[in-house]
Enzyme design. Structure first.
Site, PDB file in Angstrom:
ATOM      1  N   THR B 129      73.146 101.364  41.286  1.00  0.00           N
ATOM      2  CA  THR B 129      71.917 102.170  41.753  1.00  0.00           C
ATOM      3  C   THR B 129      71.750 103.640  41.439  1.00  0.00           C
ATOM      4  O   THR B 129      73.225 104.061  40.498  1.00  0.00           O
ATOM      5  CB  THR B 129      71.765 102.718  43.727  1.00  0.00           C
ATOM      6  N   ASP B 130      70.437 104.611  41.100  1.00  0.00           N
ATOM      7  CA  ASP B 130      70.511 105.229  40.135  1.00  0.00           C
ATOM      8  C   ASP B 130      71.058 106.026  40.811  1.00  0.00           C
ATOM      9  O   ASP B 130      72.045 106.781  39.769  1.00  0.00           O
ATOM     10  CB  ASP B 130      69.485 106.177  40.677  1.00  0.00           C
ATOM     11  N   CYS B 131      71.389 106.585  42.176  1.00  0.00           N
ATOM     12  CA  CYS B 131      72.344 107.163  42.823  1.00  0.00           C
ATOM     13  C   CYS B 131      73.754 106.438  43.442  1.00  0.00           C
ATOM     14  O   CYS B 131      74.460 107.696  43.555  1.00  0.00           O
ATOM     15  CB  CYS B 131      71.783 107.829  44.631  1.00  0.00           C
ATOM     16  N   TYR B 132      73.716 105.309  42.954  1.00  0.00           N
ATOM     17  CA  TYR B 132      75.118 104.679  43.283  1.00  0.00           C
ATOM     18  C   TYR B 132      75.719 104.497  41.778  1.00  0.00           C
ATOM     19  O   TYR B 132      75.328 102.726  42.512  1.00  0.00           O
ATOM     20  CB  TYR B 132      75.701 103.884  44.539  1.00  0.00           C
TER      21      TYR B 132
END
Lengths: 138, 386
Positions: B129-132
């Site tokens: 994901t964008d954050c992970y």
């Protein structure tokens, strides 16, 4: 004096000679029958300890083989890792000879090697894998 | 009505003057001095059990890597763990099988190895994901480099359990051990008079929040266990005849010892876990001393045909099961335990020492366990199950 453990397999309907009698009388062997499964018209098996002079044991085995009996000498062993055992008792449920029994005072497992038929059922029944079957290398 | 409050008992424990005995020792004490005197004399009775409890598992938080990963699929030593939680939270169940070794190794072994301090291979995948952003990770973990790791066992310490036999004509392999054909053997699986919930059959002192011995650590009762069935048929002494009360237990695995928690493999059945559980019971009054003085001859269970042919064969007492043989359909059949009485005794004795020394104090439940509950069957609905 030496001692060996043997399995004798008799073919169906084949044996008319009292084998144990001859082993005792003619070869001066002490025969301790550990398990016997013999019935009419069926293949029979006899598991026994034979104890006596080495020469007599050899001649006794020669005699049985001469009768057409299939003789196998146990060269395997059950190794119980007692220090890792949790003494649950699962192996006693399958042990056919009463070699593995619970001590009723402290409920620890006891293993009587003399009574063991080395059938290996305990190896599979043990949930924590502390019973092993090994080759003696004989 | 109460002789002693829990606070009074804890006060005695703190002063080192509490009288603590095991659930086996209390039997002789009550026989000798009678329940009234014994209730005044004894403050705490300790219990213990060490049996295979399949509904056992562990929550674990791995900590975040750089760059971080939101793990969607997790394997520990090739054993799948549940990852449908936050990024690096996971749950591994005891009975989960290894993808590479099958029934030889499973979730229970991962838990045992972690407690033993061994390194465990962690492999996880993610969609990123964008954050992970990380999509894959492969590393090793052990109990000192992870964050929380605690058991959360949805069902432990079954109050009673039916004994097993096999009336079919072939050998069967079950979670009750190897059962020989034609009723050739009987297996049974409780600690009888030492078992925690047998000694407090109506859950007067054991409830949510009760501190317990769990795998060598101090844990707690989190909730009623799954399939909690307090409405089970009971004897005059209040002890259920079959499956009844259960406990959901939690405890920190970093404090546990492999002496009291052990992975188990049952041939052709699968993996389970021996859990050591012990609960101290405060002797508040005469009723509690009578309950804890229950003998194996006063605890009953049914022998059930596990092949499914015949159902319940007969009712027996634990004294009969402990004797080594029981009569089954007119012949004597050997009985074998599956839970370790030896280790159960060790747990009760250890707990006794800990309470005596003030290292283990007793707790008032925050809430009681349900005294009534219905256990539902799973109904097969629809017509797609043919």
């Amino acid at each position: 004096m030496n001692k060996i453990k043997v399995t004798m397999r008799f073919s169906a309907n084949d044996i008319t000679i009292p084998v144990t009698y001859h082993l005792v009388k003619d070869y001066d062997l002490m025969v301790n029958i550990l398990n016997a499964d013999i019935s009419l018209n069926k293949i029979g098996t006899l598991v026994a300890d034979l104890a006596g002079e080495q020469e007599n044991i050899e001649q006794g085995l020669e005699f049985i083989r001469g009768l057409g009996v299939d003789v196998r000498i146990f060269n395997k062993n059950i190794i119980w890792e007692a220090d890792k055992c949790i003494h649950c008792g699962a192996c006693t449920a399958v042990c056919p000879s009463g070699a593995l029994v619970m001590d009723k005072t402290d409920w620890s497992l006891t293993f009587d090697r003399e009574k063991c038929l080395i059938c290996g059922l305990c190896v599979k029944a043990c949930p924590i894998n502390v019973m092993n079957i090994t080759d003696n290398g004989e | 009505m109460a002789h002693k409050s829990l606070e009074e008992i804890n006060e005695k424990i703190k002063k080192g003057i509490a009288v603590v005995v095991t659930a086996e020792e209390v039997i002789g004490i009550v026989d000798e001095m009678g329940p009234k005197k014994a209730a005044e004399e004894v403050d705490v009775v300790t219990t213990g059990t060490f049996g295979a409890m399949c509904s056992t598992g562990m929550f674990i938080n791995f900590g975040h890597s750089t760059p971080p990963i939101r793990m969607t699929r997790v394997w520990l030593n090739d054993v799948p763990a549940f990852a449908g939680l936050a990024a690096v939270d996971s749950y591994i169940g005891a009975t989960e099988l290894s993808k590479t070794r099958g029934m030889e190794y499973g979730g229970a072994h991962v838990i045992e190895d972690l407690i033993a301090g061994k390194d465990i291979n962690l492999y996880a995948e993610s969609y990123g994901t964008d954050c992970y952003p990380r999509k894959e990770i492969s590393t090793t973990i052990n109990k000192s480099n992870i964050n929380q790791a605690y058991m959360f066992n949805p069902r432990n310490a079954y109050q009673n359990y039916p004994a097993a036999c096999n009336m079919s004509d072939r050998i069967i392999y079950t979670y009750m051990g190897t059962l020989l054909p034609n009723g050739g053997n009987v297996t049974y699986c409780t600690a009888g008079c030492l078992s925690p919930l047998i000694n407090d059959p109506e859950y007067r002192t054991i409830g949510i929040g009760t501190r317990v011995f769990l795998g060598g650590a101090q844990g707690y009762v989190a909730w009623e266990g799954t399939q909690h069935n307090p409405d089970q048929e009971r004897g005059e002494n209040g002890v259920p005849i079959s499956l009844a009360g259960t406990l959901a237990l939690i405890g920190d695995i970093k404090q546990m010892s492999t002496r009291f928690i052990k992975a188990a493999v049952y041939q052709n059945y699968g993996i389970s876990m021996f859990m050591g559980v012990g609960i101290p019971i405060p002797i508040l009054d005469e009723d509690m001393i009578r309950k804890t003085a229950v003998k194996d001859s006063e605890i009953f269970t049914d022998i059930v045909d596990k092949s499914g042919h015949e159902g319940v064969i007969r009712r027996v007492s634990y004294a009969e099961l402990r004797s080594g043989s029981v009569e089954l359909k007119g012949r004597r059949v050997q009985t074998s335990p599956l839970s370790s009485l030896k280790v159960a005794r060790e747990i009760a004795a250890l707990l006794k020492e800990e309470v005596k020394k003030g290292e283990f104090t007793l707790t008032q439940p925050v809430a009681g366990l349900p005294r009534h509950n219905t256990v539902n069957k799973l109904e097969i609905r629809g017509n797609s199950n043919e």
